[in-house]
Design an enzyme around this catalytic site. Structure first.
Site, PDB file in Angstrom:
ATOM      1  N   CYS A  12      71.376 116.387  62.616  1.00 39.18           N
ATOM      2  CA  CYS A  12      71.066 117.783  62.925  1.00 39.18           C
ATOM      3  C   CYS A  12      71.188 117.967  64.436  1.00 39.18           C
ATOM      4  CB  CYS A  12      69.652 118.099  62.471  1.00 39.18           C
ATOM      5  SG  CYS A  12      68.446 117.074  63.323  1.00 39.18           S
ATOM      6  N   HIS A  40      65.228 107.829  62.919  1.00 45.19           N
ATOM      7  CA  HIS A  40      64.823 106.951  61.823  1.00 45.19           C
ATOM      8  C   HIS A  40      66.066 106.374  61.175  1.00 45.19           C
ATOM      9  CE1 HIS A  40      60.577 108.744  61.268  1.00 45.19           C
ATOM     10  NE2 HIS A  40      60.557 107.639  61.968  1.00 45.19           N
ATOM     11  N   CYS A  98      63.065 117.985  70.265  1.00 44.91           N
ATOM     12  CA  CYS A  98      63.899 119.083  69.770  1.00 44.91           C
ATOM     13  C   CYS A  98      63.229 120.426  70.123  1.00 44.91           C
ATOM     14  CB  CYS A  98      64.048 118.958  68.259  1.00 44.91           C
ATOM     15  SG  CYS A  98      64.948 120.335  67.555  1.00 44.91           S
ATOM     16  N   GLU A 128      56.051 113.293  64.082  1.00 42.58           N
ATOM     17  CA  GLU A 128      56.168 114.691  64.533  1.00 42.58           C
ATOM     18  C   GLU A 128      54.816 115.398  64.411  1.00 42.58           C
ATOM     19  OE1 GLU A 128      59.268 117.313  62.753  1.00 42.58           O
ATOM     20  OE2 GLU A 128      57.730 118.854  62.910  1.00 42.58           O
ATOM     21  N   THR A 166      58.597 120.417  60.720  1.00 45.18           N
ATOM     22  CA  THR A 166      59.942 121.019  60.621  1.00 45.18           C
ATOM     23  C   THR A 166      60.677 120.595  59.353  1.00 45.18           C
ATOM     24  OG1 THR A 166      60.852 119.209  61.919  1.00 45.18           O
ATOM     25  CG2 THR A 166      60.304 121.240  63.117  1.00 45.18           C
ATOM     26  N   SER A 222      62.924 107.729  56.652  1.00 46.25           N
ATOM     27  CA  SER A 222      63.206 109.074  57.149  1.00 46.25           C
ATOM     28  C   SER A 222      62.674 110.080  56.129  1.00 46.25           C
ATOM     29  CB  SER A 222      64.716 109.239  57.347  1.00 46.25           C
ATOM     30  OG  SER A 222      65.112 110.559  57.100  1.00 46.25           O
TER      31      SER A 222
HETATM   32 FE1  SF4 Z   1      66.633 118.303  63.622  1.00 51.09          FE
HETATM   33 FE2  SF4 Z   1      63.994 118.309  63.462  1.00 51.09          FE
HETATM   34 FE3  SF4 Z   1      65.230 119.619  65.391  1.00 51.09          FE
HETATM   35 FE4  SF4 Z   1      65.422 120.501  62.937  1.00 51.09          FE
HETATM   36  S1  SF4 Z   1      63.583 120.344  64.146  1.00 51.09           S
HETATM   37  S2  SF4 Z   1      67.099 120.344  64.391  1.00 51.09           S
HETATM   38  S3  SF4 Z   1      65.452 118.598  61.752  1.00 51.09           S
HETATM   39  S4  SF4 Z   1      65.202 117.418  65.080  1.00 51.09           S
END
Ligand code: SF4
Length: 283
Positions: A12, A40, A98, A128, A166, A222
């Protein structure tokens, strides 16, 4: 026989961004650490280790390192106190959290300032979620199931801010929102499931529904890969969950028309291609 890859599969945006950050730092020639494995995925982590990237596993490791070099925070993010500990240790800290996760940190930090109780729909043991909890200044509860949502009681009539991990399952989150609405806990409900997850879950479900055999590629640790497996298994009885090509032991009957493939957000493209080519060539 047809082999089809789900419309959205593999790395992603956030994971790609974090890995690109590590690669850019390797090029500087400095000593590089990541706080926890950057993704992961053992293959990716091993490859980075060969390039000299060291994984710091927790605060003990952090205290033991010599305090020189650069440490990269992975896409999952870390608690505020951990980030401060890195800086106090004297390391240059690069935050590759992220932006979608960072947004949750900001929402819960603000909720704390506003005197709200935070509820995170997610898996309590996931890094997370640990990270998100670490940005809450007031009470915080993690719930994973509808039953836990039913049993939840806000402290002292406090207002509630509900967010989600997320990678949380979209339908499950909707059920929790409905339960909370009925209980009057709808002061601040923010769906923080990221699009990458929804897109991957939706396209995996669509493909699994028409496939005779489904292959999910991802690491067993994961959470988003495991969820893809869960979703595909519900649609397609012959769903296989593999980490690498070596795990694939397929014996396909002649009647198989369509083999579907999907992959978690931490699965690199070269692995997806390898599996695709293998199935195409061998069946
Ligand atoms: Fe990837 Fe998590 Fe960011 Fe979504 S929130 S783009 S799944 S790292």
């Amino acid at each position: 026989m047809e082999v089809k890859l789900a419309e959205y599969a593999g790395f992603c945006f956030g994971v790609k961004r974090a890995i690109d950050t590590v690669h850019a730092q390797i090029d500087t020639g400095k000593k590089i650490y990541t706080y926890g494995p950057i993704v992961h995925n053992e293959e990716v982590v091993r490859e980075l280790e060969q390039k000299g990237v060291q994984v710091i596993e927790g605060e003990e490791d952090l205290a033991a390192c010599d305090g020189t070099g650069t440490i990269i925070i992975r896409a999952h993010g870390v608690p505020k106190a951990t980030q401060e500990a890195m800086e106090q240790r004297g390391l240059e800290c690069i935050d590759a959290t992220c932006p979608f996760v960072k947004r949750i940190h900001k929402i819960v930090a603000q909720a704390g300032e506003d005197g709200m109780e935070v509820v995170i729909a997610g898996n309590a043991g996931h890094p997370e979620v640990e990270g998100i909890k670490g940005w809450c200044s007031g009470p915080v509860t993690v719930i994973e199931t509808e039953e836990e949502a039913q049993n939840f009681i806000a402290r002292d009539g406090q207002k509630v801010c509900l967010v989600s991990q997320t990678t949380f399952n979209y339908n499950k989150f909707q059920s929790i929102v409905e339960i909370f609405q009925k209980k009057g806990y709808n002061d601040n409900v923010v769906n923080t499931i990221c699009n990458a997850t929804e897109e991957r879950q939706h396209s995996a479900r669509v493909l699994a529904a028409e496939a005779d055999v489904m292959i999910v590629i991802g690491s067993k640790n994961s959470s988003n890969s495991r969820k893809l497996y869960e979703i595909c298994s519900a649609e397609c009885a012959r769903t296989y969950f593999i980490q690498t090509l070596d795990d694939l032991r397929l014996e396909l009957p002649k009647a198989v028309r369509l083999v579907g493939i999907t992959a978690g957000a931490s699965t690199p493209n070269n692995l997806i291609e390898e599996v695709q080519n293998y199935v195409r060539i061998n069946f």
